[in-house]
Enzyme design. Structure first.
Site, PDB file in Angstrom:
ATOM      1  CG  MET A  82      -6.223  51.896  -7.246  1.00  0.00           C
ATOM      2  SD  MET A  82      -7.131  53.204  -8.114  1.00  0.00           S
ATOM      3  CE  MET A  82      -7.411  54.472  -6.969  1.00  0.00           C
ATOM      4  N   PRO A  83      -3.791  49.277  -6.445  1.00  0.00           N
ATOM      5  CG  PRO A  83      -3.489  46.990  -6.107  1.00  0.00           C
ATOM      6  CD  PRO A  83      -4.445  48.109  -5.853  1.00  0.00           C
ATOM      7  CB  ILE A  84      -1.846  51.898 -10.934  1.00  0.00           C
ATOM      8  CG1 ILE A  84      -2.912  52.642 -10.136  1.00  0.00           C
ATOM      9  CG2 ILE A  84      -1.850  52.309 -12.406  1.00  0.00           C
ATOM     10  CD1 ILE A  84      -2.698  54.135 -10.061  1.00  0.00           C
TER      11      ILE A  84
ATOM     12  NE  ARG B 235      -9.268  52.552 -10.915  1.00  0.00           N
ATOM     13  CZ  ARG B 235     -10.040  52.052  -9.963  1.00  0.00           C
ATOM     14  NH1 ARG B 235     -10.053  50.764  -9.716  1.00  0.00           N
ATOM     15  NH2 ARG B 235     -10.812  52.832  -9.231  1.00  0.00           N
TER      16      ARG B 235
END
Length: 60
Positions: free
Chosen positions: A1-3, A40
């Protein structure tokens, strides 16, 4: 999940911040082939008194 964390000076309208979130999400999704729902984006607004440039606060 990229943040993705984005720091900007305070004072921009909520619509512009929403636009930045949308554009960053789209770009990261397309670049990384990641589903948008997994991305995100955190936008932190920094007070001008807490942001310095050339040894002086931006607020001056």
């Amino acid at each position: 999940m990229p943040i993705i964390n984005v720091q900007i000076l305070e004072g921009r309208p909520a619509e512009k911040i929403a636009e930045v979130i949308q554009n960053i999400t789209t770009t990261v999704s397309e670049t990384l082939d990641a589903p948008k729902e997994n991305i995100r984006v955190i936008v932190t607004e920094i007070p001008k008194t807490h942001w310095g440039k050339a040894g002086e606060p931006i607020s001056k």
